[in-house]
Design an enzyme around this catalytic site. Structure first.
Site, PDB file in Angstrom:
ATOM      1  CG  ASN A   9      -1.761   1.196   1.399  1.00  0.00           C
ATOM      2  OD1 ASN A   9      -1.820   2.032   0.499  1.00  0.00           O
ATOM      3  ND2 ASN A   9      -2.443   1.311   2.526  1.00  0.00           N
ATOM      4  CE  LYS A  11      -0.191   3.124   4.825  1.00  0.00           C
ATOM      5  NZ  LYS A  11      -0.113   3.225   6.268  1.00  0.00           N
ATOM      6  CG  HIS A  93      -5.790   1.619   5.414  1.00  0.00           C
ATOM      7  ND1 HIS A  93      -5.365   2.596   6.290  1.00  0.00           N
ATOM      8  CD2 HIS A  93      -4.737   0.794   5.229  1.00  0.00           C
ATOM      9  CE1 HIS A  93      -4.098   2.360   6.605  1.00  0.00           C
ATOM     10  NE2 HIS A  93      -3.691   1.274   5.969  1.00  0.00           N
ATOM     11  CD  GLU A  95      -2.955   5.334   6.893  1.00  0.00           C
ATOM     12  OE1 GLU A  95      -2.921   5.370   5.652  1.00  0.00           O
ATOM     13  OE2 GLU A  95      -2.039   4.819   7.582  1.00  0.00           O
ATOM     14  CD  GLU A 158      -3.130  -2.574   7.442  1.00  0.00           C
ATOM     15  OE1 GLU A 158      -2.020  -2.730   6.948  1.00  0.00           O
ATOM     16  OE2 GLU A 158      -3.812  -1.554   7.247  1.00  0.00           O
ATOM     17  N   GLY A 164       2.732   2.269  10.939  1.00  0.00           N
ATOM     18  CA  GLY A 164       3.682   3.366  10.810  1.00  0.00           C
ATOM     19  C   GLY A 164       4.402   3.737  12.091  1.00  0.00           C
ATOM     20  CB  SER A 202       5.507  -1.655  12.176  1.00  0.00           C
ATOM     21  OG  SER A 202       5.081  -0.327  12.447  1.00  0.00           O
TER      22      SER A 202
HETATM   23  P1  13P Z   1       3.216   0.432   7.680  1.00  0.00           P
HETATM   24  O1  13P Z   1       3.741  -0.851   7.070  1.00  0.00           O
HETATM   25  O2  13P Z   1       3.928   1.648   7.185  1.00  0.00           O
HETATM   26  O3  13P Z   1       3.125   0.338   9.164  1.00  0.00           O
HETATM   27  O4  13P Z   1       1.711   0.608   7.145  1.00  0.00           O
HETATM   28  C1  13P Z   1       0.846  -0.470   7.235  1.00  0.00           C
HETATM   29  C2  13P Z   1      -0.377  -0.156   6.467  1.00  0.00           C
HETATM   30  O5  13P Z   1      -1.152   0.706   6.844  1.00  0.00           O
HETATM   31  C3  13P Z   1      -0.621  -0.903   5.228  1.00  0.00           C
HETATM   32  O6  13P Z   1      -1.908  -0.705   4.756  1.00  0.00           O
END
Ligand code: 13P
Length: 244
Positions: A9, A11, A93, A95, A158, A164, A202
């Site tokens: 992803n 983002k 997701h 976010e 997740e 992150g 992560s």
């Molecule tokens: P990170 O791997 O940067 O922690 O992000 C995970 C994520 O949100 C994947 O959709």
């Protein structure tokens, strides 16, 4: 045996030239793996990335979608517009849920729209710090799948606190949540053994082998590390090795 999946992803990252360079590097480094590799760039690079992956066995995914087929929905993208462009869509997701108001009900509409259009939702669920993981995950999966009949689906655990932060979940804990997800899949009428369940939050080449060694974790949904072709290819390799 479920085929392992490693989904990147991206983002809201990459310029056009960075996206081009990254996808070509991923194609070169990870093409031979038996793992299903899914690249999820920003919408504006989706066509470019899809074209760059043509002729490989790698797939593309969108990071979100709207549930209506067309109309006056400024800024939104419809499932009908994604058909032919990608195979997967990340839905739910954290976010999207946290920053853009995607409720469990909205996530359910998006899941249904994807399934109706023949796209495979990657349904992301997970608790925030301080929440009761089992309760949150059960509710998110049940609501997302209410009213749909079984269609191809991928689930991703997740935990919000792991995204992150550099603070990944403990693999055995993620394994336990994956069994909770499978139980809800069963209750929703899906054959839980056919649905890949990924871990995200992560993920990196140091911790990923511990996740894919778990019997109910079939791969990863990867953020930061998916922007580094070499490390991403390492994850793809690790997922392949764990499964075969
Ligand atoms: P990170 O791997 O940067 O922690 O992000 C995970 C994520 O949100 C994947 O959709």
């Amino acid at each position: 045996m479920r085929r392992p999946i490693v989904a990147g992803n991206w983002k809201m990252n990459t310029t056009r030239s960075e996206a081009e360079e990254l996808v070509l590097a991923i194609r070169t480094l990870a093409a031979a793996a038996p793992t299903e590799v899914v690249v999820c760039p920003p919408y504006v690079w989706l066509e470019l990335v899809s074209r760059a992956l043509e002729g490989s066995n790698m797939k593309t995914g969108a990071q979100d979608v709207y549930w209506e087929d067309s109309g006056a929905f400024t800024g939104q993208v419809a499932v009908t517009q994604l058909v032919g462009m990608c195979e997967y869509v990340i839905v739910g997701h954290s976010e999207r849920r946290r920053l853009f108001g995607d409720t469990d009900e909205i996530v359910a509409r998006k899941v249904a729209a994807c399934m109706g259009a023949g796209l495979i939702p990657i349904l992301a669920v997970g608790e925030d710090a301080g929440d009761h993981a089992e309760e949150v995950v059960r509710r998110q999966v049940t609501t997302a799948l209410a009213g749909v009949t079984p269609h191809p689906l991928v689930a991703a655990y997740e935990p919000v606190w792991a995204i992150g932060t550099g603070d990944a979940a403990i693999p055995e804990y993620a394994q336990w949540v994956a069994t909770v997800i499978r139980d809800e899949l069963r209750i929703a009428g899906f054959d839980p053994q056919t649905v890949p369940v990924l871990y995200g939050g992560s993920v990196n080449p140091e911790n990923f082998p511990g996740f894919v060694a778990q019997p109910d974790i079939d791969g990863g949904l990867v953020g930061g590390v998916s922007l580094d072709a070499r490390k991403f290819a390492t994850l793809v390799e690790q997922a392949s090795t764990a499964a075969y």
